[in-house]
Design a protein around this motif. Structure first.
Motif, PDB file in Angstrom:
ATOM      1  N   ALA A 150       0.777  -1.415   0.017  1.00 15.12           N
ATOM      2  CA  ALA A 150      -0.049   0.106  -0.141  1.00 15.12           C
ATOM      3  C   ALA A 150       0.959   1.386   0.061  1.00 15.12           C
ATOM      4  O   ALA A 150       0.587   2.083  -0.813  1.00 15.12           O
ATOM      5  N   ASP A 151       1.948   1.299   0.797  1.00 16.15           N
ATOM      6  CA  ASP A 151       2.871   2.297   0.827  1.00 16.15           C
ATOM      7  C   ASP A 151       3.434   2.469  -0.552  1.00 16.15           C
ATOM      8  O   ASP A 151       3.505   3.840  -0.978  1.00 16.15           O
ATOM      9  N   VAL A 221      -5.071  -1.798  -9.760  1.00 19.63           N
ATOM     10  CA  VAL A 221      -5.956  -2.790  -9.309  1.00 19.63           C
ATOM     11  C   VAL A 221      -5.205  -3.577  -8.461  1.00 19.63           C
ATOM     12  O   VAL A 221      -4.025  -4.233  -8.901  1.00 19.63           O
ATOM     13  N   PHE A 222      -5.566  -3.869  -7.224  1.00 15.44           N
ATOM     14  CA  PHE A 222      -5.080  -4.791  -6.433  1.00 15.44           C
ATOM     15  C   PHE A 222      -5.892  -6.268  -6.224  1.00 15.44           C
ATOM     16  O   PHE A 222      -6.979  -6.164  -6.105  1.00 15.44           O
ATOM     17  N   VAL A 223      -5.165  -7.142  -6.629  1.00 18.38           N
ATOM     18  CA  VAL A 223      -5.724  -8.556  -6.925  1.00 18.38           C
ATOM     19  C   VAL A 223      -5.190  -9.356  -5.606  1.00 18.38           C
ATOM     20  O   VAL A 223      -4.015  -9.742  -5.728  1.00 18.38           O
ATOM     21  N   ILE A 247      -1.286  -4.834  -8.732  1.00 19.18           N
ATOM     22  CA  ILE A 247      -0.537  -4.850  -7.332  1.00 19.18           C
ATOM     23  C   ILE A 247      -0.893  -5.971  -6.454  1.00 19.18           C
ATOM     24  O   ILE A 247      -2.202  -6.389  -6.559  1.00 19.18           O
ATOM     25  N   SER A 248      -0.094  -6.352  -5.672  1.00 25.95           N
ATOM     26  CA  SER A 248      -0.675  -7.954  -4.761  1.00 25.95           C
ATOM     27  C   SER A 248       0.369  -8.327  -3.587  1.00 25.95           C
ATOM     28  O   SER A 248       1.245  -7.188  -3.432  1.00 25.95           O
ATOM     29  N   ASN A 267       3.887  -7.608 -17.239  1.00 31.96           N
ATOM     30  CA  ASN A 267       4.329  -6.235 -17.364  1.00 31.96           C
ATOM     31  C   ASN A 267       3.498  -5.350 -16.294  1.00 31.96           C
ATOM     32  O   ASN A 267       2.265  -5.341 -16.175  1.00 31.96           O
ATOM     33  N   ASP A 268       4.399  -4.517 -15.709  1.00 32.28           N
ATOM     34  CA  ASP A 268       3.698  -3.627 -14.502  1.00 32.28           C
ATOM     35  C   ASP A 268       2.976  -4.401 -13.503  1.00 32.28           C
ATOM     36  O   ASP A 268       1.728  -4.046 -13.205  1.00 32.28           O
ATOM     37  N   VAL A 269       3.629  -5.325 -12.844  1.00 29.63           N
ATOM     38  CA  VAL A 269       2.884  -5.923 -11.933  1.00 29.63           C
ATOM     39  C   VAL A 269       3.934  -5.830 -10.621  1.00 29.63           C
ATOM     40  O   VAL A 269       5.441  -5.832 -10.908  1.00 29.63           O
ATOM     41  N   TYR A 270       3.435  -5.469  -9.589  1.00 27.80           N
ATOM     42  CA  TYR A 270       4.068  -5.275  -8.196  1.00 27.80           C
ATOM     43  C   TYR A 270       3.435  -6.056  -7.190  1.00 27.80           C
ATOM     44  O   TYR A 270       2.395  -6.167  -7.022  1.00 27.80           O
TER      45      TYR A 270
END
Length: 380
Positions: A150-151, A221-223, A247-248, A267-270
């Motif tokens: 989240a930060d 989007v948080f999965v 994000i996850s 791509n662009d996964v965090y």
């Protein structure tokens, strides 16, 4: 004849007891098949490597360690049966599981019998409270890893409006979403939409359609998912042309995030996970070398060293207690301070008994994993 039979039975019991005492037995509860296998499989490999090294160094208390590891098959009933089996075989401690739901299917049985259980990968911060004083965690808690991502989403990705997807079938995923939402909104962010799915779902078209219809467009989007849904959700979101960051938490610390969608879509996964990748501490370097020498490949993810750490944590407690009695092992585990694990230092200093460990933030770009930063928790 009757006396002879009684004597024979007594002798057999004595021989069986002696054989049982020749090794120190530790139970390992893992789902090496089913939806959790991409986390639990590597974790079991890590634990098996630890056992091999402990035995090569002379074992514990002059005895060899024996790991008993029935497959829980990503099924709660099978997990409970596996726990009953290893407990019936005289284990002095148990390790395992990468998910809270499956820990809760097995660990309470260990608590009932007064046998300590160390989860290698389940992260709900209330596990020690729910199970009892024979329950220990090798990993961080979901509150810490959710706060970390989240930060990062707010401070580094600049996200202000997010959508939260949650696997509603798992305690872990529900907790992850709740803690993420708590932290993100505390920082001033806004959750502009929520959606849900269930473990085993393979079609996310309805959730994706709702995500695409939100106006103004969210920043991320948080999965909250386990591995079996992680790769599929990334693939289907990207196939629909949605490019916002995904994000996850550590449920995304699996090769499925790249192998299922392929490098172009991954791509662009965090995600937040256990401190391990790209860490140059000597414990990490040695573990990677040893794992590769044993299995002919690099560790698949952070759950491999977590399995290793859980087993070594138990071994350390047995050495310090100078005893293989479960109550003595429990006491020594509770007193653990400054244990230098591969995934970070473990100390049970919090009232919650959740170790305050650092959290890694990993990015995935064109199928490549990279450590972006290390997030440090509050100690209390």
């Amino acid at each position: 004849m009757k006396k002879f039979l009684i004597a024979s039975v007594a002798l057999a019991a004595m021989v069986g007891s002696a054989l049982a005492q020749e090794t120190i037995r530790i139970g390992a509860l893992y789902n090496v098949t089913g939806g959790m296998s991409s986390l639990d499989g590597p974790s079991l490999y890590g634990a098996q490597l630890a056992v091999k090294q402990v035995n090569a160094d002379g074992g514990l208390l002059g005895k060899q360690v024996e790991l008993i590891a029935p497959d829980g098959k990503t099924d709660q009933q099978e997990t409970a049966k596996a726990a009953q089996r290893v407990l019936s075989e005289g284990v002095v401690a148990g390790i395992g599981q990468s998910d809270t739901t499956f820990v809760m299917a097995g660990a309470p049985l260990f608590q009932e019998k007064g046998v300590p259980f160390v989860t290698s990968g389940a992260t709900h911060p209330k596990l020690p409270e729910w199970v009892g004083d024979y329950m220990f965690m090798a990993p961080f808690g979901d509150d810490d890893q959710s706060y970390a991502i989240a930060d990062y989403a707010y401070d580094k990705l600049g996200a202000r409006k997010v959508v939260v997807w949650t696997d509603n079938s798992m305690d872990f995923t529900k907790a992850l979403s709740a803690f993420f939402t708590e932290r993100f909104t505390e920082k001033g962010g806004e959750v502009v939409g929520t959606d849900s799915f269930m473990m085993g779902d393979t079609d996310f078209s309805a959730q994706i359609a709702r995500l695409a219809s939100i106006d103004p467009k969210p920043d991320a989007v948080f999965v909250s998912a386990i591995p079996s849904e992680a790769g599929i959700s990334v693939k289907q979101i990207r196939e629909q042309g949605i490019t916002m960051p995904i994000i996850s938490g550590d449920g995304f610390d699996t090769e499925l995030v790249t192998t299922v969608p392929g490098p172009e879509l991954a791509n662009d996964v965090y995600f937040s996970t256990h401190t391990y990748r790209a860490d140059d501490r000597p414990e990490v370097r040695k573990f990677i070398e040893d794992y590769k020498a044993e299995y002919g490949r690099d560790p698949e993810n952070a759950f491999a060293p977590l399995g290793y750490d859980a087993l070594m944590l138990v071994a350390d407690a047995i050495r310090r207690a100078n005893s293989a009695e479960p109550a003595d092992i429990q006491k020594a585990l509770k007193e653990t301070r400054g244990f230098k694990g591969v995934t970070g230092e473990i100390s049970y200093t919090r009232a919650t008994m959740v170790p305050p460990k650092p959290v890694s933030i990993i990015s995935v770009k064109q199928g490549e994993y990279k450590v972006e930063e290390i997030w440090k928790p509050e100690q209390q």
